[in-house]
Design a protein around this motif. Structure first.
Motif, PDB file in Angstrom:
ATOM      1  N   ALA A 107      27.715 -34.562 -32.901  1.00  0.00           N
ATOM      2  CA  ALA A 107      29.313 -34.319 -32.899  1.00  0.00           C
ATOM      3  C   ALA A 107      29.565 -35.647 -32.136  1.00  0.00           C
ATOM      4  O   ALA A 107      29.165 -36.418 -31.179  1.00  0.00           O
TER       5      ALA A 107
ATOM      6  N   THR B 244      33.554 -36.912 -30.415  1.00  0.00           N
ATOM      7  CA  THR B 244      35.037 -36.853 -30.074  1.00  0.00           C
ATOM      8  C   THR B 244      35.707 -38.276 -30.116  1.00  0.00           C
ATOM      9  O   THR B 244      35.277 -39.173 -29.467  1.00  0.00           O
TER      10      THR B 244
ATOM     11  N   THR C 118      29.886 -33.088 -36.579  1.00  0.00           N
ATOM     12  CA  THR C 118      31.404 -32.813 -36.626  1.00  0.00           C
ATOM     13  C   THR C 118      32.252 -33.830 -35.623  1.00  0.00           C
ATOM     14  O   THR C 118      31.418 -34.618 -34.790  1.00  0.00           O
TER      15      THR C 118
ATOM     16  N   THR D 122      35.617 -34.743 -33.638  1.00  0.00           N
ATOM     17  CA  THR D 122      37.025 -33.884 -33.349  1.00  0.00           C
ATOM     18  C   THR D 122      37.770 -35.366 -32.743  1.00  0.00           C
ATOM     19  O   THR D 122      37.329 -36.082 -32.261  1.00  0.00           O
TER      20      THR D 122
ATOM     21  N   THR E 188      40.745 -35.892 -41.043  1.00  0.00           N
ATOM     22  CA  THR E 188      41.496 -34.736 -40.418  1.00  0.00           C
ATOM     23  C   THR E 188      42.925 -34.567 -40.566  1.00  0.00           C
ATOM     24  O   THR E 188      43.436 -35.539 -41.192  1.00  0.00           O
TER      25      THR E 188
ATOM     26  N   GLU F  95      44.539 -31.692 -31.349  1.00  0.00           N
ATOM     27  CA  GLU F  95      43.231 -31.785 -31.918  1.00  0.00           C
ATOM     28  C   GLU F  95      43.185 -31.395 -33.301  1.00  0.00           C
ATOM     29  O   GLU F  95      43.907 -30.488 -33.592  1.00  0.00           O
TER      30      GLU F  95
ATOM     31  N   THR G 147      39.319 -30.919 -35.992  1.00  0.00           N
ATOM     32  CA  THR G 147      38.167 -31.135 -36.101  1.00  0.00           C
ATOM     33  C   THR G 147      37.589 -31.094 -37.432  1.00  0.00           C
ATOM     34  O   THR G 147      37.943 -30.033 -38.236  1.00  0.00           O
TER      35      THR G 147
ATOM     36  N   THR H 189      33.931 -31.180 -40.347  1.00  0.00           N
ATOM     37  CA  THR H 189      32.689 -31.355 -40.359  1.00  0.00           C
ATOM     38  C   THR H 189      32.108 -32.216 -41.682  1.00  0.00           C
ATOM     39  O   THR H 189      32.703 -32.245 -42.851  1.00  0.00           O
TER      40      THR H 189
END
Length: 149
Positions: free
Chosen positions: A24, A26, A50, A52, A104, A113, A115, A117
């Motif tokens: 993951a 961010t 993922t 974000t 996104t 925000e 997120t 995948t």
């Protein structure tokens, strides 16, 4: 002997977690038309990966909105150019474009925000991939590399 077995077990546990893949990331976006991340690595050993996208600014998405789109680097500019005609309601993106690996939604204050995948089957180890923002004019400053290993 017992202490030696415990020590070996603890060492094995510690080294396993130290080598575990990061699955993951961010990526932060700002009101200064930038991402705070210039690249991220996708480990193909992950079962899922993922991404974000966050927004630390206070401007609304119709003024300083950002999204994060992943494609092959060779396709990025044309995807961004074609997306401009789609408008904010469609995320400045032709979402059915097969060249888009993932994206996104457009975020900004108050939506800060989103997120996603990634479908790892769409990424090849060593491939040339880019992430970028399709808000008009943002791609010039808002892009980075996706490294697949």
């Amino acid at each position: 002997m017992f202490l030696k077995a415990v020590a070996v077990s603890l060492f094995t546990l510690a080294s396993t977690s130290a080598f575990a893949a990061e699955c993951a990331v961010t990526v932060e976006s700002t009101d200064q038309m930038s991402y705070t991340t210039q690249s991220f690595t996708v480990d193909k050993s992950c079962k899922a990966f993922t991404v974000t996208l966050t927004h630390s600014g206070n401007l609304p998405k119709n003024v300083m909105g950002h999204n994060l789109v992943i494609s092959k680097t060779a396709d990025a500019q044309s995807i961004a150019n074609e997306g401009m005609s789609q408008g904010l309601d469609k995320e400045y993106l032709k979402t059915d474009d097969p060249r888009i690996i993932a994206y996104t939604k457009m975020i900004g204050a108050p939506e800060k925000e989103d997120t996603i995948t990634l479908d790892l089957s769409k990424l090849e180890v060593g491939g040339d991939y880019t992430f970028f923002c399709t808000f008009p004019g943002h791609m010039a400053l808002m892009k980075g590399k996706v490294v697949v290993q």
